[in-house]
Design an enzyme around this catalytic site. Structure first.
Site, mmCIF file in Angstrom:
data_model
loop_
_atom_site.group_PDB
_atom_site.id
_atom_site.type_symbol
_atom_site.label_atom_id
_atom_site.label_comp_id
_atom_site.label_asym_id
_atom_site.label_seq_id
_atom_site.Cartn_x
_atom_site.Cartn_y
_atom_site.Cartn_z
ATOM 1 N N THR A 145 12.651 4.972 7.776
ATOM 2 C CA THR A 145 11.982 5.650 8.898
ATOM 3 C C THR A 145 12.777 5.499 10.199
ATOM 4 O OG1 THR A 145 9.891 5.136 7.839
ATOM 5 C CG2 THR A 145 9.790 5.840 10.139
ATOM 6 N N GLU A 146 12.758 6.570 10.991
ATOM 7 C CA GLU A 146 13.475 6.559 12.271
ATOM 8 C C GLU A 146 12.513 6.900 13.406
ATOM 9 O OE1 GLU A 146 16.923 9.104 11.841
ATOM 10 O OE2 GLU A 146 17.836 7.630 10.477
ATOM 11 N N GLU A 259 6.207 2.014 -5.435
ATOM 12 C CA GLU A 259 5.572 1.599 -4.188
ATOM 13 C C GLU A 259 4.159 2.181 -4.093
ATOM 14 O OE1 GLU A 259 7.627 2.841 -0.633
ATOM 15 O OE2 GLU A 259 6.335 1.647 0.674
ATOM 16 N N ARG A 285 -28.455 -12.997 4.038
ATOM 17 C CA ARG A 285 -28.938 -12.571 5.355
ATOM 18 C C ARG A 285 -30.349 -12.005 5.235
ATOM 19 N NH1 ARG A 285 -27.133 -13.733 10.393
ATOM 20 N NH2 ARG A 285 -27.449 -12.022 11.863
#
Ligand code: FAD
Length: 396
Positions: A145-146, A259, A285
């Site tokens: 990525t740039e 990925e 709760r």
């Protein structure tokens, strides 16, 4: 452990996973080993590391010692080959229990940095780099990525021009995981003309002259060292070219399937953590004289979360089976990533709603996961790009 829970109650003990038939005793043994590592070496420290913005570097070596860095890699480089992607999914599930995507992303950053070297690099380079990385001695990041954009990889602008037996690299990279501490960077550069056919991959060592980096602050993944990288006339020997010149794009693409499967498994596991913590909370709760879990509106939230998680799990396992069979289901892996991150987003929202104010407090797993939703939906291929990739492969 989260400060939001009552004494003696361990939110990490629940498991609402639909147990598929694909897990053998070997997977379960691996699960137990990763779980023990995460329980001992990560969970007690995640809050502290988040606040510090990093985790100790020695964690890489510890992870290597239990086989976490080497799982799925060739034995000759110190790895442990596995027969199927379910080991990867088990790893993702167990790592998610710490709720720190930041620790996981930086600790396992070699899973995106190293594969291009192993897939298309020379034997000399593999032997030089892989053993040190899998031993946790060196960190290996991936820089694609740039500042001008990450989605349109084919149009990246960082250049590498040949000058004698060196490339001279100029440009910058953005949002790079492990970027501050890495020793090796797999860097996508332009060596040829425009488009994908002008892209190459270079291995760049951290101490090259003219290579600098700055740290970036983020919404989530605090314990991960994300960086901007700058290359100013950096001379890199020609032998550091990974694969053939102008053929780096394929090396980048080969990474994405793995990925995306990993990120999808992580996102769904994080969604499950949200469900588990919300159920643990709602059991104890009391509001309006009954348990939160006894209000139908709340019970339906659990049903809805479980429905989405189970559907995602089934899709995950179907994709994993296809990868195991040697297929490259690009479109389905893209849609799976969208499905998994939307499930994570939904469950983080609903769990925080159920936890109320306690869910908004630091030290609560749901609070951290809520902050980490967007990076999962943007990084490694954003929702829009994933849908587009899938649509392009449909006959429409
Ligand atoms: C914490 C973090 C860690 C990261 N780690 C790494 C790393 O290690 N290495 C690395 O190389 N990168 C890394 N990235 C970068 C990540 O992969 C990119 O952010 C991502 O690919 C998107 O690129 P971009 O942010 O430049 O957005 P852009 O490409 O500028 O896109 C901006 C928005 O527009 C949308 N968009 C773009 N094009 C289109 C289109 N044609 N149609 C419709 N919508 C479109 C995108 O989906 C996105 O929502 C990381 C990012 C983050 C946040």
């Amino acid at each position: 452990m989260s400060s939001s829970f009552q004494d003696g109650q361990n939110p990490y003990d629940f498991d609402h996973r639909y147990h598929g038939p694909f897990y053998t005793p070997d997977h379960q043994a691996w699960r137990a080993s990763v779980r023990a590592f995460v329980d001992k070496e990560i969970i007690p420290f995640v809050d502290e590391w988040d606040e510090a913005g990093e985790f100790p570097r020695e964690l890489y070596k510890k992870a290597a010692e239990v086989g976490l860095l080497g799982i799925g890699y060739p034995e000759i480089y110190g790895g442990t080959p596995v027969p199927d992607p379910f080991f990867l999914m088990v790893t993702a599930e167990e790592m998610a229990r710490s709720s720190s995507g930041g620790v996981n992303a930086s600790l396992l950053v070699h899973s995106i940095g190293l594969p291009p070297v192993l897939n298309i690099g020379s034997d000399e380079m593999k032997n030089r780099i892989a053993p040190q990385v899998l031993a946790g001695e060196k960190i290996h990041a991936l820089a694609i990525t740039e500042p001008s954009g990450g989605s349109d990889v084919a149009n990246l602008q960082t250049t590498a021009k040949l000058d004698g037996d060196h490339y001279v690299v100029n440009g910058s990279k953005m949002f790079i995981t492990g970027g501050m501490r890495a020793d090796y960077y797999t860097v996508a550069v332009r060596t040829g003309g425009g488009g994908a056919r002008g892209v190459s991959l270079l291995l760049i060592e951290r101490n090259r002259e003219g290579f600098t980096r700055t740290s970036l602050k983020k919404q989530g993944w605090w314990a991960s060292d994300t960086a901007a990288l700058y290359f100013d006339d950096v001379r890199v020997p020609r032998e550091n070219l990974i694969g053939q010149e102008n053929a780096g794009f394929i090396g980048i693409m080969m990474n994405f399937n793995n990925e995306r499967l990993w990120m999808s498994a992580s996102a769904n596991a994080l969604a499950r953590v949200c469900l588990e913590d919300a159920i643990a909370w709602a059991r104890d709760r009391k509001t309006f004289k009954k348990r939160l879990a006894d209000h139908q509106v709340i019970r339906h939230k659990f049903a809805e979360m479980a429905r989405k998680i189970n559907a995602t799990q089934a899709y995950l396992e179907q994709c994993a089976l296809r990868v195991q069979a040697g297929e490259h289901p690009i479109a389905d892996l893209s849609l799976l990533k969208v499905q998994a991150t939307l499930t994570m987003e939904y469950c983080a929202r609903e769990a925080m709603q159920i936890l109320g104010g306690a869910g908004y407090m630091r030290g609560c797993r749901v609070e951290r996961i809520y902050r980490e939703v967007r990076v999962m939906a943007i990084g490694g291929g954003s929702e829009e790009i994933m849908r587009d990739l899938a649509a392009r492969q449909m006959d429409i």
